[in-house]
Scaffold this active site. Structure first.
Site, PDB file in Angstrom:
ATOM      1  N   ASP A 163      -2.355   5.864  -6.201  1.00 39.44           N
ATOM      2  CA  ASP A 163      -2.604   4.882  -5.149  1.00 39.44           C
ATOM      3  C   ASP A 163      -2.572   3.483  -5.739  1.00 39.44           C
ATOM      4  O   ASP A 163      -3.129   3.237  -6.811  1.00 39.44           O
ATOM      5  CB  ASP A 163      -3.964   5.158  -4.494  1.00 39.44           C
ATOM      6  CG  ASP A 163      -4.242   4.265  -3.294  1.00 39.44           C
ATOM      7  OD1 ASP A 163      -3.304   3.627  -2.793  1.00 39.44           O
ATOM      8  OD2 ASP A 163      -5.401   4.211  -2.853  1.00 39.44           O
ATOM      9  N   ASP A 184       0.841  -1.191   0.000  1.00 37.56           N
ATOM     10  CA  ASP A 184       0.000   0.000   0.000  1.00 37.56           C
ATOM     11  C   ASP A 184       0.880   1.246   0.000  1.00 37.56           C
ATOM     12  O   ASP A 184       1.621   1.483   0.956  1.00 37.56           O
ATOM     13  CB  ASP A 184      -0.897  -0.037   1.246  1.00 37.56           C
ATOM     14  CG  ASP A 184      -1.953   1.062   1.245  1.00 37.56           C
ATOM     15  OD1 ASP A 184      -1.911   1.936   0.375  1.00 37.56           O
ATOM     16  OD2 ASP A 184      -2.815   1.026   2.151  1.00 37.56           O
TER      17      ASP A 184
END
Length: 412
Positions: free
Chosen positions: A290, A87
């Site tokens: 992201d 992440d």
């Protein structure tokens, strides 16, 4: 010396997933989780401080974001291999740890037991390292036995609370790091559908894996996401052998001092024609990239222009009902083939990113196929470049030099 380590990326619902019994979520559930992740990012960025503080207690809930892509890394001595969601919005790496004094969700791998590792140590408090917890936007505490406590929360429904610790981290046979700082979670929640054991934090920040391995990998990493079921993906650490075709755009200074990798988007093109959207539309909100958000979300004014241009080039096909949050949908029933316009994102520095054909349309069913781009709720909500639009590219994060690169055609 330039070092490079490579990990295989596993699509949690792909053929290499460890748990074949896990049923893939519905499209509605995937999009709902993705909306929740976007909402949590917008909530965090809208608060007065750049990095909000969190509470050391929460309740189990639904994870924001599908958290689709996982890598396997080793913790401890002897090492325990664990699958983690990687992440780029999280900086702290955390895993679930025995004895799970609060709450642990179900995961595929055995929960890590620090008592069985000869290299595990916890961080004491008060110490300088422990004091870093609060300075990096997390809640800091001290247990009755003087162990440093952390609380890392993306929202009030996704969190890890536990002991700040040190352990040997094994990425590859040559990528072994002793004394790696991580969160040994005692109360956690992360519903990933794929049973991940925690999060590999690749965001910006003092605790990030990127910062902790800077002497070896020079704050450079890259990834290629699997573009379809059965294709390969990889996560690389280091600046060795970067692709010659890479084009770099500067990171946006608007996100300096945060965990986010910001971009300066300047325009969008549809069907080979730039829309000449006023640059202020993007600069007012800012843009981040992201790895765990699915679809790209644009400021409403930019999305409106993209939608109008796309519809104008698709008049031969009937429209279909929206599939929230996707609002530009078509009915391809009765068509053996379709022709769709290209979409290109333009970034500062003259960098163009034509979206791979596999990253334009989201298929629910043949009678409901939607453009995989949505809009934010507000003009001031940050735009997000999602992983669906990153297909077909190697994305390079070079935090040392403040730039992000795109290299096409490197992924299967």
């Amino acid at each position: 010396m330039n070092e490079k380590s490579t990990l295989a990326i596993i699509d949690k619902h792909g053929p290499c997933s460890q748990d074949k019994a896990i049923e893939s979520p519905s499209h509605d559930e995937i999009l709902r989780q993705d909306q929740a992740r976007a909402d949590s990012i917008h909530s965090m960025l809208s608060r007065s401080s750049n990095i909000p503080k969190t509470k050391l207690q929460s309740k189990p809930g639904i994870s924001p974001g599908a958290g689709k892509y996982q890598v396997s890394v080793g913790f401890g001595s002897p090492k325990t291999q664990l699958s983690l969601v990687f992440d780029v919005v999280s900086q702290l790496t955390w895993i679930q740890c025995q004895p799970c004094a609060g709450y642990c969700y179900d995961q595929n791998d055995p929960i890590f037991d620090p008592s069985k590792s000869s290299s595990y140590t916890y961080v004491s408090c008060p110490t300088g390292i422990c004091n870093r917890v609060s300075s990096q936007g997390m809640r800091q505490g001290c247990s009755s036995s003087s162990i440093c406590l952390y609380g890392d929360t993306k929202s009030n429904t996704t969190y890890s609370i536990g002991y700040l610790s040190k352990e040997t981290l094994t990425l590859t046979s040559s990528g072994v790091f002793q004394g790696f700082l991580f969160g040994c979670g005692q109360r956690n929640n992360l519903i990933t559908d794929g049973g991940a054991a925690g999060i590999l934090g690749l965001g910006r920040g003092w605790f990030s894996l990127v910062s902790q391995t800077a002497n070896t990998y020079h704050k450079v990493f890259s990834y290629c996401l699997p573009s379809k079921a059965g294709s390969n993906g990889y996560l690389n650490f280091g600046d060795a052998n970067l692709p010659s075709s890479i084009k770099f755009t500067p990171m946006s200074s608007s996100f300096d001092g945060t965990r986010y990798y910001g971009l300066d988007m300047v325009d969008i093109g549809v069907g080979g024609e730039r829309l000449s959207i006023d640059r202020s539309v993007f600069s007012n909100s800012g843009t981040i990239i992201d790895s765990a958000s699915l679809i790209t979300r644009l400021p409403p004014a930019a999305y409106k222009r993209v939608r109008q241009a796309f519809l104008a080039k698709m008049t031969r096909y009937p429209t279909a009902p929206a599939m929230e949050p996707l609002g530009t949908c078509f009915d391809f029933s009765g068509y053996s083939s379709v022709s769709i316009p290209t979409i290109t994102m333009y970034f500062d520095g003259g960098v163009e990113m034509p979206i791979d054909a596999r990253g334009i349309l989201y298929f629910n069913k043949v009678s409901q196929v939607c453009v995989a781009i949505s809009h934010t709720e507000d003009d001031n909500d940050v735009a997000i470049v999602g992983n669906f639009q990153q297909k077909g590219y190697e994305i390079v994060y070079d935090d040392a030099n403040g730039r992000i690169g795109f290299a096409p055609g490197r992924c299967g």
